[in-house]
Structure formats: C-alpha cells, structure tokens
Design a protein around this motif. Sequence first.
Motif, short mmCIF file in Angstrom:
data_model
loop_
_atom_site.label_atom_id
_atom_site.label_comp_id
_atom_site.label_asym_id
_atom_site.label_seq_id
_atom_site.Cartn_x
_atom_site.Cartn_y
_atom_site.Cartn_z
N ARG A 239 -8.68 53.47 11.23
CA ARG A 239 -7.40 54.16 11.44
C ARG A 239 -7.56 55.63 11.83
NH1 ARG A 239 -7.36 53.45 5.60
NH2 ARG A 239 -7.51 55.52 4.67
N GLU A 241 -8.37 58.38 14.48
CA GLU A 241 -8.51 58.63 15.92
C GLU A 241 -9.18 59.99 16.12
OE1 GLU A 241 -7.09 56.60 18.26
OE2 GLU A 241 -5.63 55.40 17.15
N ARG A 251 -15.29 60.44 21.84
CA ARG A 251 -14.04 59.96 21.23
C ARG A 251 -14.31 58.71 20.41
NH1 ARG A 251 -8.95 61.13 21.47
NH2 ARG A 251 -9.35 62.87 22.87
N ARG A 252 -13.68 58.62 19.25
CA ARG A 252 -13.82 57.42 18.43
C ARG A 252 -13.21 56.21 19.15
NH1 ARG A 252 -13.80 57.88 12.40
NH2 ARG A 252 -14.17 60.03 11.79
N LYS A 253 -13.82 55.05 18.94
CA LYS A 253 -13.37 53.85 19.67
C LYS A 253 -12.90 52.72 18.74
CE LYS A 253 -15.01 51.68 23.91
NZ LYS A 253 -16.20 51.52 24.77
N PRO A 255 -10.57 52.39 16.40
CA PRO A 255 -9.14 52.05 16.32
C PRO A 255 -8.64 51.31 17.56
CG PRO A 255 -9.52 54.36 15.73
CD PRO A 255 -10.81 53.83 16.30
N LEU A 256 -9.22 51.69 18.71
CA LEU A 256 -8.84 51.05 19.97
C LEU A 256 -9.16 49.55 19.94
CD1 LEU A 256 -7.80 52.61 22.49
CD2 LEU A 256 -10.12 52.40 23.43
N LEU A 257 -10.37 49.25 19.52
CA LEU A 257 -10.78 47.84 19.45
C LEU A 257 -9.95 47.08 18.43
CD1 LEU A 257 -13.77 48.82 20.73
CD2 LEU A 257 -14.21 46.48 20.03
N ARG A 259 -6.91 47.69 17.46
CA ARG A 259 -5.56 47.41 18.00
C ARG A 259 -5.64 46.26 19.02
NH1 ARG A 259 -4.96 52.93 17.83
NH2 ARG A 259 -5.40 53.16 20.04
N ARG A 260 -6.71 46.26 19.79
CA ARG A 260 -6.87 45.20 20.79
C ARG A 260 -6.95 43.83 20.12
NH1 ARG A 260 -11.76 44.45 25.02
NH2 ARG A 260 -10.92 42.62 26.04
N ALA A 277 -15.34 46.18 16.13
CA ALA A 277 -14.48 47.25 15.60
C ALA A 277 -14.96 47.68 14.21
CB ALA A 277 -13.03 46.75 15.52
N GLU A 284 -18.84 55.32 13.08
CA GLU A 284 -18.13 56.56 13.45
C GLU A 284 -17.86 57.41 12.21
OE1 GLU A 284 -16.13 54.77 17.55
OE2 GLU A 284 -14.84 55.01 15.80
#
Length: 465
Positions: A239, A241, A251-253, A255-257, A259-260, A277, A284
């Motif tokens: 959670r 970012e 950039r942290r990744k 949270p992106l994964l 959400r995907r 993720a 991270e």
Amino acid sequence: MTAPQESSITLSLFDLYKIGPGPSSSHTIGPMRAGGHFRRALAALSAEELLRGERIEVRLYGSLSATGKGHGTDRAVLAGLLGFDPEQCDARVLEDLAEEPNKAHRIAAGNREFLFALNDIRYEGTIHNFPWNNTLVIALRGGWSTSEEAETILRHVYYSVGGGFLVVEGEEDPPRPAPPHPYRTMEEFRSLLQRTNRSLPDLLLDNERALTGIDTAEVHRRLDRILDVMEAAVDLGLRTEGVLPGSIGLRRKAPLLFRRSYSLQSDPNHAVVLLNAYALAAAEENAAGHVVVTAPTLGSAGVLPAVAILMARQGRVPRELLREGLLAAAVVGFLVKTGASISGAEVGCQGEVGTASAMAAAFLAHVNGYPVSVLENAAEIALEHHLGMTCDPVGGYVQIPCIERNAMGAVKAYNAYLLASCGDPSAQKVQLDQVIRALAETGRDMSSRYKETAEGGLAVCFPQC
Ligand code: SF4
C-alpha cells in the motif's frame, strides 16, 4: 568464505531468521551489532582507560566501504554505538541519523561521553588484508590527531559475514550444546530422518530446543513473530506508493501489481502477479530501510515472504503448517550458510537470492505435503539456476537489480517446486549437496567486482546515479 562444514550444524533458527532494518543485513544488522558490541566493551573499560580516550574511530573496509553509504552502514554503526538493537530499532531512528550527518552524538561510557558524527566514519576502500571482505574496525583513540601514532586504548575488528552474522576477531561465540540430531549435509539430514523416524519439523525442533534451551511453545511464538513481521512488511509495501530513497529515483511497483491483480481474479496470471507483488512489496520495504526479516539476508528478504503469503492467503495454508515451512526452509539456509556462503560480498547474489529461492522452494514442497526427497530436489533446482549470479547493485543501493531479483527468485522457487514435485524424485541427477559445493567454487572464482562492491556488471553499465 565459510570452510566446508566439518562439525555438525549448530545454528539456531533465529540466527538465520533475524528481524532488522534494511536494506542489507551485512551492511546494517551486522554493523549495528558491531556498534553495540563496541559500546559494551567501552563500558567495561576502567575509569583510567576511559579518561585517556579522546575519540571513537570507525573504519569501513571492503564492500562496507564501497557501498556502505547507499546500504546505510554509517547510520547502522552509529545506532549500535548509541545503544540501539536491530530488532528494536525503528527505521525512523536511522532516517533521523542520516538527515544530520555532521551532528555530534554523545556516546556515554562510565562518566565519560565521546562525541561522534556520521561524517567521522572513514571509508578505507576495497583493498585490504583482512580475511573477510566486509570488515569494520572500531577503536577508542587517545588523541585528536588522525595519525596512526595516537594511542589505541580499545580496538575491535569485526567481520560482517552476511545475513547479519557477526564475527568479532579474537572472540569465540560461547559453545552451544551438541544437537541431538547432528548433520552437516543434506545426505546426512536425509539419513537422520530415516534412522530416527522423526518428521522434519520434529527433528528441527529437537535440535532447536537443545541448542538454545527454549521450549517448543517459545519457538512457535518466535516463528509466529517472524511470520508476522514478514506479513507486515508485505502489507506495508503493497500500500506504499512513491519513490525509494537514494539518487536512482526508483518508483515503487508493488502497489501497481497488487491493483492489477484485482482485475485478474479468474485469469491464469492471477497467482503469478500476486507472487510478484508480494516479493516486490517486501523487497521495496527493505530498500526503504524499513524492518524486514533476513531470509537468509535482507537483500533477499522478499522471496520467502512472497511464497509464504501466497500459501497463507491464496492456498489457505494454516499457521502451524507455515511455521513448519519455515523449518523446512531453514534446513536449506543452514546447509548453504555452513557449506558455502549466504553473503553477496563473498559469493555474489547466488548466495543471497539464490539461497532465498532454494529456501522458498523447500518451503513450498513441505507445505504442499511432499516428502523430503521432493523438498531437496526443489531446493536443488532453484539453487542450480542461480549459480554464477553476481552482485552488482547500481549506485550501491539495494534496488537495481535487487528488488526485481527478489520477484524473479520467488517465481523461480515456485517453478522449481513444480518441477521437483512431478515425476520420480529418485530420478533427480544433481543433489543439493553438490550444487552447494558448486556455489562455493563459483563464488571463490568470482571477481571481487561482482561481490557487492558496485564496481562491475550493471553497476558500471548503468552508471547514471
Ligand atoms: S545484487 Fe543480490 S546480493 Fe547484491 S545487494 Fe542486491 S540482492 Fe544483495
């Protein structure tokens, strides 16, 4: 490098699984423990010796010198000198120390106080004659002159040998009782299981109780804490970012994964996206200097939590079985630690993410109900396919390639488990003991440029930070 194991393994589970601040156990936990050891040694000096002392001197060698700033070694040593312990040290303490590198901190001993600032630390380079790559020397000197002639009142040489393990030159760890089930290799471990008719968890618990004197309930409590810290790191990473600390601007990744993964519920990629993720999230968090678990190191702290959380949440594996999975993974970690090395500074990343992946493969085999033959093959396959992997952290930060490498290590662990659990386990050609020997050989031949010094590989081919 660790000499091939001649006596039986006397490591505790909690030597292997340690809680502490990232981003690198050999650069943060080990040096913080060194600072704490020196603080205690200082306190044991006589009033007369303390009176002669003027200043504390800290010198870093090997990869502690080369990448110590990016890896947070400076603030970790200072925190240890100030009395912080890795398990209890809040990441904010370290961030605050880093923000004021010229601030003189008071290190108390008896009725004396010695002033020390982060910028007093001396970086002595990668060429030295100490027997271990990652070396720190901490001394109490008798004069303000930086010349070698100033009196040395107290001096300790510390070797940070990976995974937060620390060797103090001239000091032996107190001997531990002999374990009831001694083993040095996977072959011996396998035959022990047959001879004693004990299960893997029971055998490990018998040894743990004898080595540490703690009872089974306490071992379980501590394993639960390890699992809790792993889970907390993954959840925080999922959670959080933003951009990681340091000049790369990465950039942290995670949270992106994560959400995907919501949109992939019935897609075949769902579990793989989640596994990635989870691994990125813990890695991270480690890169941010937050608290994670050595499994077996902090640089590789995303791999085992990723498979553990996947099994807990998607596989509905109960807590008791997750604890057992940690025991199965520990067997592999112990064997690599004692038969080769888990230190990137000694053998490259094959010893860190490679070992983590092998541990995670063993974890998966155990919690999915497979026998030790499959566990061994899973660990062997995972480790074999990390052989030769170098350590070349860009800019000296545990970010590129380290973070994605954790995700790759977790996916390889899963694949190794799948490969090992198909077919006849006795048909496997390569044994785990053999691949551990190959790791040690490969590490011995590897140039020091690829051992956590940021002097080779990606660190020089991608030098933009
Ligand atoms: S490349 Fe591997 S061994 Fe080196 S710092 Fe990164 S995670 Fe650790």
